[in-house]
Design an enzyme around this catalytic site. Sequence first.
Site, short mmCIF file in Angstrom:
data_model
loop_
_atom_site.label_atom_id
_atom_site.label_comp_id
_atom_site.label_asym_id
_atom_site.label_seq_id
_atom_site.Cartn_x
_atom_site.Cartn_y
_atom_site.Cartn_z
N VAL A 1 -7.25 5.92 -1.64
CA VAL A 1 -5.99 5.62 -2.32
C VAL A 1 -6.36 4.12 -2.73
O VAL A 1 -6.54 3.40 -1.54
CB VAL A 1 -4.79 5.97 -1.26
CG1 VAL A 1 -3.53 5.44 -2.10
CG2 VAL A 1 -4.61 7.36 -1.11
N TYR B 1 -12.88 3.63 13.00
CA TYR B 1 -11.57 4.20 12.31
C TYR B 1 -11.63 5.67 12.26
O TYR B 1 -10.58 6.22 12.63
CB TYR B 1 -11.82 3.71 10.86
CG TYR B 1 -10.80 4.20 9.94
CD1 TYR B 1 -9.43 3.52 9.93
CD2 TYR B 1 -10.77 5.18 8.98
CE1 TYR B 1 -8.58 3.77 8.90
CE2 TYR B 1 -9.78 5.51 8.18
CZ TYR B 1 -8.54 4.89 8.20
OH TYR B 1 -7.37 5.31 7.29
N GLY C 1 0.96 -1.40 -0.09
CA GLY C 1 0.03 -0.12 -0.17
C GLY C 1 0.88 1.17 0.18
O GLY C 1 2.11 1.37 -0.69
N ILE C 2 0.59 2.22 0.67
CA ILE C 2 1.09 3.60 0.88
C ILE C 2 2.50 3.52 1.27
O ILE C 2 3.34 4.15 0.97
CB ILE C 2 0.17 4.51 1.55
CG1 ILE C 2 -1.39 4.88 0.92
CG2 ILE C 2 0.78 5.80 1.70
CD1 ILE C 2 -2.29 5.47 1.54
N LYS D 1 -8.52 8.06 13.78
CA LYS D 1 -7.70 9.06 13.02
C LYS D 1 -7.98 10.59 13.63
O LYS D 1 -7.17 11.41 13.49
CB LYS D 1 -8.35 9.09 11.69
CG LYS D 1 -7.63 7.65 10.93
CD LYS D 1 -6.49 7.61 10.96
CE LYS D 1 -5.83 6.44 10.03
NZ LYS D 1 -4.47 6.18 9.81
N ASP E 1 5.76 -4.65 14.93
CA ASP E 1 4.38 -4.50 15.14
C ASP E 1 4.25 -3.20 15.98
O ASP E 1 4.79 -3.35 17.10
CB ASP E 1 3.81 -5.81 15.69
CG ASP E 1 2.59 -5.96 15.97
OD1 ASP E 1 1.98 -4.66 16.39
OD2 ASP E 1 1.88 -6.98 15.96
N THR F 1 -5.57 0.85 -2.35
CA THR F 1 -4.74 -0.03 -1.60
C THR F 1 -5.80 -1.06 -1.04
O THR F 1 -6.85 -1.09 -1.19
CB THR F 1 -4.05 0.66 -0.57
OG1 THR F 1 -5.06 0.79 0.17
CG2 THR F 1 -3.25 1.63 -0.88
N1 LIG Z 1 -6.08 3.83 1.29
C1 LIG Z 1 -6.95 4.68 1.60
O1 LIG Z 1 -7.70 4.99 1.21
C2 LIG Z 1 -6.47 5.46 2.82
C3 LIG Z 1 -6.94 6.57 2.98
C4 LIG Z 1 -6.56 7.60 4.31
C5 LIG Z 1 -5.76 6.98 5.11
N2 LIG Z 1 -5.11 6.00 4.92
C6 LIG Z 1 -4.05 5.30 5.97
O2 LIG Z 1 -2.73 5.19 5.00
C7 LIG Z 1 -2.08 4.24 5.98
C8 LIG Z 1 -1.65 2.98 4.94
O3 LIG Z 1 -3.00 2.26 4.48
P1 LIG Z 1 -2.89 1.61 3.02
O4 LIG Z 1 -4.07 2.02 2.38
O5 LIG Z 1 -1.52 1.57 2.54
O6 LIG Z 1 -3.43 0.16 3.85
P2 LIG Z 1 -2.91 -1.28 3.59
O7 LIG Z 1 -2.68 -1.49 2.21
O8 LIG Z 1 -4.11 -1.95 4.34
O9 LIG Z 1 -1.56 -1.55 4.52
C9 LIG Z 1 -1.54 -1.35 5.77
C10 LIG Z 1 -0.26 -1.48 6.38
O10 LIG Z 1 -0.22 -1.18 7.98
C11 LIG Z 1 0.47 -2.39 8.59
N3 LIG Z 1 -0.17 -2.66 9.81
C12 LIG Z 1 -1.10 -2.94 10.24
N4 LIG Z 1 -1.31 -3.07 11.61
C13 LIG Z 1 0.19 -3.05 11.73
C14 LIG Z 1 0.70 -3.08 13.00
N5 LIG Z 1 0.04 -3.37 14.26
N6 LIG Z 1 2.01 -2.98 13.25
C15 LIG Z 1 2.76 -2.90 12.03
N7 LIG Z 1 2.15 -2.61 10.77
C16 LIG Z 1 0.77 -2.96 11.01
C17 LIG Z 1 -0.03 -3.61 7.41
O11 LIG Z 1 0.77 -4.81 7.63
P3 LIG Z 1 0.46 -6.23 7.45
O12 LIG Z 1 0.31 -6.40 6.02
O13 LIG Z 1 1.29 -6.87 8.41
O14 LIG Z 1 -1.06 -6.05 7.77
C18 LIG Z 1 0.24 -2.89 6.25
O15 LIG Z 1 1.57 -2.69 5.87
C19 LIG Z 1 -3.10 3.80 6.92
O16 LIG Z 1 -2.64 4.30 8.40
C20 LIG Z 1 -4.42 3.87 6.50
O17 LIG Z 1 -5.21 4.17 7.76
C21 LIG Z 1 -5.33 5.11 3.99
#
Ligand SMILES: NC(=O)c1ccc[n+]([C@@H]2O[C@H](COP(=O)([O-])OP(=O)(O)OC[C@H]3O[C@@H](n4cnc5c(N)ncnc54)[C@H](OP(=O)(O)O)[C@@H]3O)[C@@H](O)[C@H]2O)c1
Length: 250
Positions: A181, A148, A16-17, A152, A60, A183
């Site tokens: 985004v 969520y 993801g991001i 946030k 973690d 992901t």
């Molecule tokens: N995508 C969107 O639309 C969006 C919008 C606004 C904000 N965000 C924020 O952007 C950030 C990245 O999200 P993403 O969209 O890239 O999501 P994602 O693809 O679901 O990736 C989430 C990442 O966080 C890791 N993670 C979760 N719990 C964890 C823990 N306890 N310790 C360490 N790593 C942990 C996951 O690891 P594992 O692979 O081990 O699960 C994964 O690498 C998040 O904070 C999310 O809330 C995303």
Amino acid sequence: MRINEAVALVTGANRGIGRALVTEFLSRGAVRVHAAARDPRTLEPLVAEAPDRIVPLTLDITDPAAVTAAAEAAPDVTLLVNNAGRHGMGHLLEMDLTDVEAVMRTNWLGTLHVLRAFAPVVERNGGGAVANIVSVGAFAGTPAMGAYPASKAALALLTQAVRVDLAPRGITVHAVFPGPVETDMLRYATGHLKSLGDVPTASAADAARAIADGVEAGDEEIFPDPFARQVQECLRTDPKGVERLLLSRD
Ligand SMILES: NC(=O)c1ccc[n+]([C@@H]2O[C@H](COP(=O)([O-])OP(=O)(O)OC[C@H]3O[C@@H](n4cnc5c(N)ncnc54)[C@H](OP(=O)(O)O)[C@@H]3O)[C@@H](O)[C@H]2O)c1
């Protein structure tokens, strides 16, 4: 913050991001990037892209001992990105409380653990920057999204508070408010919604580029995609309208 002089650490870097940020920082000439993930095996394809500049790190963020060990293993960090986060869809009055607790423990408390461990590291290295990946979800309590939005919103306020504490220690603190985004997290969330509505989405690579631009420009608040910028404009002109923009997504 000049990324070409930085040693970065990105949590949740395996997909993801987070993964896109590692690639973006390397393309901007970062000295080194510590790519942190819960399961180090999931980092292998990323590390293979630049084994001399990507350092895999098992982390973690909800495990305080692991966070302490990470700060010892990565003593050269000058740019910390708190990207790791989790979602848990559902309605707060009915959903499993385990999911509620897990979201708060990860997005708020986990990020705080990492901040507490790494602020002294960045300070010892002469100062630098922290970017917390929040969400436009912080601006409205969307009913189907469980804890969520609250997690946030709490992270946004944590970010403001530590910005004041860390400024005299030479550390700038950035709050990043992404909209949708593309992901796994967005796919998970939209799978539970009736519709996302007419909302533009961004690629993780484009969001990462805008986040890096914001960090380099010293922006306290970074809105890294078209929908996020729509929310930013609405916050300025019609704060109540932000609720309508975000609550339509259930
Ligand atoms: N995508 C969107 O639309 C969006 C919008 C606004 C904000 N965000 C924020 O952007 C950030 C990245 O999200 P993403 O969209 O890239 O999501 P994602 O693809 O679901 O990736 C989430 C990442 O966080 C890791 N993670 C979760 N719990 C964890 C823990 N306890 N310790 C360490 N790593 C942990 C996951 O690891 P594992 O692979 O081990 O699960 C994964 O690498 C998040 O904070 C999310 O809330 C995303």
